[in-house]
Structure formats: C-alpha cells, structure tokens
Write a protein that holds these residues in place. Structure first.
Motif, PDB file in Angstrom:
ATOM      1  N   MET A   1       0.832  -1.174   0.000  1.00  0.00           N
ATOM      2  CA  MET A   1       0.000   0.000   0.000  1.00  0.00           C
ATOM      3  C   MET A   1       0.880   1.243   0.000  1.00  0.00           C
ATOM      4  O   MET A   1       1.907   1.263   0.657  1.00  0.00           O
ATOM      5  N   ASP A   2       0.436   2.231  -0.705  1.00  0.00           N
ATOM      6  CA  ASP A   2       1.203   3.476  -0.796  1.00  0.00           C
ATOM      7  C   ASP A   2       0.598   4.510   0.143  1.00  0.00           C
ATOM      8  O   ASP A   2      -0.479   5.046  -0.118  1.00  0.00           O
ATOM      9  N   TRP A   3       1.289   4.779   1.220  1.00  0.00           N
ATOM     10  CA  TRP A   3       0.826   5.752   2.205  1.00  0.00           C
ATOM     11  C   TRP A   3       1.405   7.140   1.954  1.00  0.00           C
ATOM     12  O   TRP A   3       1.195   8.050   2.752  1.00  0.00           O
ATOM     13  N   THR A   4       2.121   7.308   0.847  1.00  0.00           N
ATOM     14  CA  THR A   4       2.680   8.607   0.508  1.00  0.00           C
ATOM     15  C   THR A   4       1.541   9.610   0.437  1.00  0.00           C
ATOM     16  O   THR A   4       0.524   9.365  -0.194  1.00  0.00           O
ATOM     17  N   GLY A   5       1.695  10.723   1.078  1.00  0.00           N
ATOM     18  CA  GLY A   5       0.663  11.741   1.064  1.00  0.00           C
ATOM     19  C   GLY A   5      -0.158  11.783   2.336  1.00  0.00           C
ATOM     20  O   GLY A   5      -0.892  12.740   2.564  1.00  0.00           O
ATOM     21  N   CYS A   6      -0.044  10.789   3.174  1.00  0.00           N
ATOM     22  CA  CYS A   6      -0.740  10.806   4.462  1.00  0.00           C
ATOM     23  C   CYS A   6       0.201  11.456   5.472  1.00  0.00           C
ATOM     24  O   CYS A   6       1.277  10.920   5.759  1.00  0.00           O
TER      25      CYS A   6
ATOM     26  N   VAL B   1       4.839   3.573   9.113  1.00  0.00           N
ATOM     27  CA  VAL B   1       4.388   3.574  10.503  1.00  0.00           C
ATOM     28  C   VAL B   1       3.772   4.932  10.816  1.00  0.00           C
ATOM     29  O   VAL B   1       4.024   5.921  10.126  1.00  0.00           O
ATOM     30  N   VAL B   2       2.981   4.984  11.871  1.00  0.00           N
ATOM     31  CA  VAL B   2       2.430   6.249  12.330  1.00  0.00           C
ATOM     32  C   VAL B   2       3.591   7.083  12.876  1.00  0.00           C
ATOM     33  O   VAL B   2       4.457   6.555  13.587  1.00  0.00           O
TER      34      VAL B   2
ATOM     35  N   THR C   1       6.025   6.550  16.066  1.00  0.00           N
ATOM     36  CA  THR C   1       5.714   5.254  16.690  1.00  0.00           C
ATOM     37  C   THR C   1       6.289   4.127  15.839  1.00  0.00           C
ATOM     38  O   THR C   1       6.906   4.368  14.810  1.00  0.00           O
ATOM     39  N   ARG C   2       6.024   2.921  16.266  1.00  0.00           N
ATOM     40  CA  ARG C   2       6.355   1.737  15.475  1.00  0.00           C
ATOM     41  C   ARG C   2       5.071   1.015  15.076  1.00  0.00           C
ATOM     42  O   ARG C   2       5.082  -0.156  14.736  1.00  0.00           O
ATOM     43  N   ILE C   3       3.955   1.732  15.133  1.00  0.00           N
ATOM     44  CA  ILE C   3       2.636   1.166  14.834  1.00  0.00           C
ATOM     45  C   ILE C   3       2.358   1.298  13.335  1.00  0.00           C
ATOM     46  O   ILE C   3       2.367   2.400  12.786  1.00  0.00           O
ATOM     47  N   GLU C   4       2.099   0.170  12.690  1.00  0.00           N
ATOM     48  CA  GLU C   4       1.809   0.189  11.261  1.00  0.00           C
ATOM     49  C   GLU C   4       0.358   0.597  11.038  1.00  0.00           C
ATOM     50  O   GLU C   4      -0.532   0.205  11.801  1.00  0.00           O
ATOM     51  N   PRO C   5       0.089   1.397  10.011  1.00  0.00           N
ATOM     52  CA  PRO C   5      -1.269   1.897   9.790  1.00  0.00           C
ATOM     53  C   PRO C   5      -2.290   0.796   9.527  1.00  0.00           C
ATOM     54  O   PRO C   5      -3.477   0.979   9.806  1.00  0.00           O
ATOM     55  N   GLU C   6      -1.859  -0.331   9.038  1.00  0.00           N
ATOM     56  CA  GLU C   6      -2.775  -1.429   8.789  1.00  0.00           C
ATOM     57  C   GLU C   6      -3.464  -1.891  10.070  1.00  0.00           C
ATOM     58  O   GLU C   6      -4.603  -2.360  10.038  1.00  0.00           O
ATOM     59  N   VAL C   7      -2.782  -1.745  11.210  1.00  0.00           N
ATOM     60  CA  VAL C   7      -3.368  -2.114  12.499  1.00  0.00           C
ATOM     61  C   VAL C   7      -4.635  -1.285  12.750  1.00  0.00           C
ATOM     62  O   VAL C   7      -5.644  -1.804  13.232  1.00  0.00           O
ATOM     63  N   ILE C   8      -4.584  -0.017  12.374  1.00  0.00           N
ATOM     64  CA  ILE C   8      -5.726   0.876  12.554  1.00  0.00           C
ATOM     65  C   ILE C   8      -6.888   0.417  11.665  1.00  0.00           C
ATOM     66  O   ILE C   8      -8.045   0.411  12.088  1.00  0.00           O
TER      67      ILE C   8
ATOM     68  N   HIS D   1      -8.303   6.522  -0.632  1.00  0.00           N
ATOM     69  CA  HIS D   1      -7.402   5.857  -1.567  1.00  0.00           C
ATOM     70  C   HIS D   1      -7.725   4.377  -1.717  1.00  0.00           C
ATOM     71  O   HIS D   1      -6.956   3.617  -2.284  1.00  0.00           O
ATOM     72  N   GLN D   2      -8.855   3.968  -1.159  1.00  0.00           N
ATOM     73  CA  GLN D   2      -9.356   2.604  -1.229  1.00  0.00           C
ATOM     74  C   GLN D   2      -8.293   1.581  -0.826  1.00  0.00           C
ATOM     75  O   GLN D   2      -8.074   0.580  -1.506  1.00  0.00           O
ATOM     76  N   LEU D   3      -7.647   1.874   0.289  1.00  0.00           N
ATOM     77  CA  LEU D   3      -6.632   0.962   0.803  1.00  0.00           C
ATOM     78  C   LEU D   3      -7.300   0.021   1.799  1.00  0.00           C
ATOM     79  O   LEU D   3      -8.066   0.428   2.639  1.00  0.00           O
ATOM     80  N   THR D   4      -7.003  -1.245   1.680  1.00  0.00           N
ATOM     81  CA  THR D   4      -7.495  -2.233   2.621  1.00  0.00           C
ATOM     82  C   THR D   4      -6.331  -3.081   3.105  1.00  0.00           C
ATOM     83  O   THR D   4      -5.353  -3.259   2.378  1.00  0.00           O
ATOM     84  N   PRO D   5      -6.411  -3.573   4.337  1.00  0.00           N
ATOM     85  CA  PRO D   5      -5.290  -4.369   4.851  1.00  0.00           C
ATOM     86  C   PRO D   5      -5.158  -5.710   4.153  1.00  0.00           C
ATOM     87  O   PRO D   5      -6.052  -6.168   3.488  1.00  0.00           O
TER      88      PRO D   5
END
Length: 71
Positions: A1-6, A21-22, A25-32, A67-71
């Motif tokens: 997934m491309d998180w560029t721009g967030c 990651v957020v 932190t070391r928290i990956e956005p997919e966790v959210i 951006h229609q991103l899904t984990p």
C-alpha cells in the motif's frame, strides 16, 4: 500500500524494516484499519494505542478510504 501523502505516516529506513508507521511510533497503519474492520471505534483504538490521538486514527481511516486501501 502506498501511504505517501498521508501526513501522519512516515517511512524511515531501519525503522520497522522501512515499512510505513504512524509518525513517532512503530505502529503500522494497517493495524488501525484492521481495528476498523472489527468494528472498533476510534476511541477504542486509542485506548489500546494511547500514543495515537483519535484525530490521527481518523486521518488514517479517511486516507485509506479516499485511496481505497485495505489491509
């Protein structure tokens, strides 16, 4: 997934293998996003990850939806 721009996501070489990651932190956005799929509210996610503000969680969810991103 491309998180560029967030604006609440960063990729730092050597931090979690360079995966997104957020910020700060070391928290990956997919966790959210997984929490959202399980029907958890932003407040419930914040309770589990207090270093994330509810605003950050909402921004990640909104960016993924736009951006229609899904984990």
């Amino acid at each position: 997934m491309d998180w560029t721009g967030c604006d609440v996501i960063e990729q730092v070489a050597g931090k979690v293998g360079g995966r997104p990651v957020v910020n700060g932190t070391r928290i990956e956005p997919e966790v959210i996003l997984i929490d959202e799929e399980y029907g958890r509210t932003p407040e419930q996610t914040h309770a589990d990850f207090p270093t994330l503000t509810v605003e950050m969680i909402l921004k990640i969810r909104a960016f993924a939806q736009q951006h229609q991103l899904t984990p």
